[in-house]
Write a protein that holds these residues in place. Structure first.
Motif, mmCIF file in Angstrom:
data_model
loop_
_atom_site.group_PDB
_atom_site.id
_atom_site.type_symbol
_atom_site.label_atom_id
_atom_site.label_comp_id
_atom_site.label_asym_id
_atom_site.label_seq_id
_atom_site.Cartn_x
_atom_site.Cartn_y
_atom_site.Cartn_z
ATOM 1 N N GLU A 260 0.806 -1.261 -0.169
ATOM 2 C CA GLU A 260 -0.058 0.154 0.308
ATOM 3 C C GLU A 260 0.400 1.308 0.036
ATOM 4 N N ASN A 261 2.436 1.189 0.198
ATOM 5 C CA ASN A 261 3.076 1.811 0.256
ATOM 6 C C ASN A 261 4.044 2.838 -0.864
ATOM 7 N N ASN A 262 3.336 1.428 -1.829
ATOM 8 C CA ASN A 262 4.782 1.828 -3.314
ATOM 9 C C ASN A 262 3.637 2.148 -4.656
ATOM 10 N N ASP A 263 4.074 2.251 -5.396
ATOM 11 C CA ASP A 263 3.104 2.405 -7.221
ATOM 12 C C ASP A 263 3.252 0.900 -7.729
ATOM 13 N N LEU A 264 3.549 0.219 -7.124
ATOM 14 C CA LEU A 264 3.938 -0.898 -7.631
ATOM 15 C C LEU A 264 2.174 -2.110 -8.107
ATOM 16 N N VAL A 265 2.431 -2.008 -9.312
ATOM 17 C CA VAL A 265 1.425 -2.927 -9.395
ATOM 18 C C VAL A 265 1.642 -4.178 -10.735
ATOM 19 N N ILE A 266 1.549 -5.476 -9.207
ATOM 20 C CA ILE A 266 1.461 -6.522 -10.223
ATOM 21 C C ILE A 266 0.569 -7.174 -11.171
ATOM 22 N N LEU A 267 0.728 -7.689 -12.801
ATOM 23 C CA LEU A 267 0.201 -8.987 -13.729
ATOM 24 C C LEU A 267 0.754 -9.731 -13.836
ATOM 25 N N ASP A 268 -0.069 -10.967 -13.371
ATOM 26 C CA ASP A 268 0.646 -11.876 -13.873
ATOM 27 C C ASP A 268 -0.477 -12.485 -15.061
ATOM 28 N N VAL A 269 0.444 -12.852 -16.128
ATOM 29 C CA VAL A 269 0.139 -12.868 -17.052
ATOM 30 C C VAL A 269 0.392 -14.351 -17.777
ATOM 31 N N ASP A 270 -0.821 -14.962 -17.893
ATOM 32 C CA ASP A 270 -0.658 -17.074 -18.314
ATOM 33 C C ASP A 270 -0.988 -17.365 -19.665
ATOM 34 N N SER A 271 -1.896 -16.322 -20.187
ATOM 35 C CA SER A 271 -2.837 -16.882 -21.045
ATOM 36 C C SER A 271 -2.626 -15.501 -22.205
ATOM 37 N N GLU A 272 -2.430 -15.737 -23.638
ATOM 38 C CA GLU A 272 -2.161 -15.247 -24.850
ATOM 39 C C GLU A 272 -3.965 -14.133 -24.882
ATOM 40 N N GLY A 273 -4.503 -14.705 -24.824
ATOM 41 C CA GLY A 273 -5.504 -13.642 -24.318
ATOM 42 C C GLY A 273 -4.801 -12.572 -23.473
ATOM 43 N N PHE A 274 -5.561 -13.049 -22.661
ATOM 44 C CA PHE A 274 -4.764 -12.332 -21.110
ATOM 45 C C PHE A 274 -3.725 -11.163 -21.763
ATOM 46 N N ARG A 275 -2.768 -11.665 -22.220
ATOM 47 C CA ARG A 275 -1.142 -10.921 -22.012
ATOM 48 C C ARG A 275 -1.783 -9.642 -23.656
ATOM 49 N N LYS A 276 -2.585 -10.149 -25.075
ATOM 50 C CA LYS A 276 -2.740 -9.332 -25.077
ATOM 51 C C LYS A 276 -4.284 -8.511 -25.307
ATOM 52 N N ALA A 277 -4.650 -8.868 -23.880
ATOM 53 C CA ALA A 277 -6.166 -7.454 -23.754
ATOM 54 C C ALA A 277 -4.607 -6.371 -22.486
#
Length: 84
Positions: free
Chosen positions: A50-67
């Motif tokens: 909550e104290n930093n500006d980091l957002v982590i996305l774990d992309v495990d599919s081609e559809g999500f990667r493209k989105a």
């Protein structure tokens, strides 16, 4: 190697060959400890808090990667060992 873009964020040791933190996820390590751990064959994780500006996305599919690629602005990206 720990990318320059991640060095100022909270880092945790992650088990060798796995994904689970060695200590609790709130037990952050300093950069030198993480470097030594990685050189010994360990892995590391980066923590969004909550104290930093980091957002982590774990992309495990081609559809999500493209989105993500089509929706969000270009950003720092790392490809995992699995290829995603």
């Amino acid at each position: 190697m720990i990318p320059e873009q991640l060095r100022s964020y909270p880092l945790v040791q992650v088990e060798k060959g796995g994904k689970a933190p060695v200590k609790g996820p709130d037990k952050f390590e300093n950069l030198d400890s993480i470097r030594a751990w990685v050189q010994a064959g360990g892995n590391y994780g980066v923590s969004a808090t909550e104290n930093n500006d980091l957002v982590i996305l774990d992309v495990d599919s081609e559809g999500f990667r493209k989105a993500v690629q089509d929706t969000l602005p270009p950003t720092f990206t790392i490809q995992s060992g699995s290829g995603w």
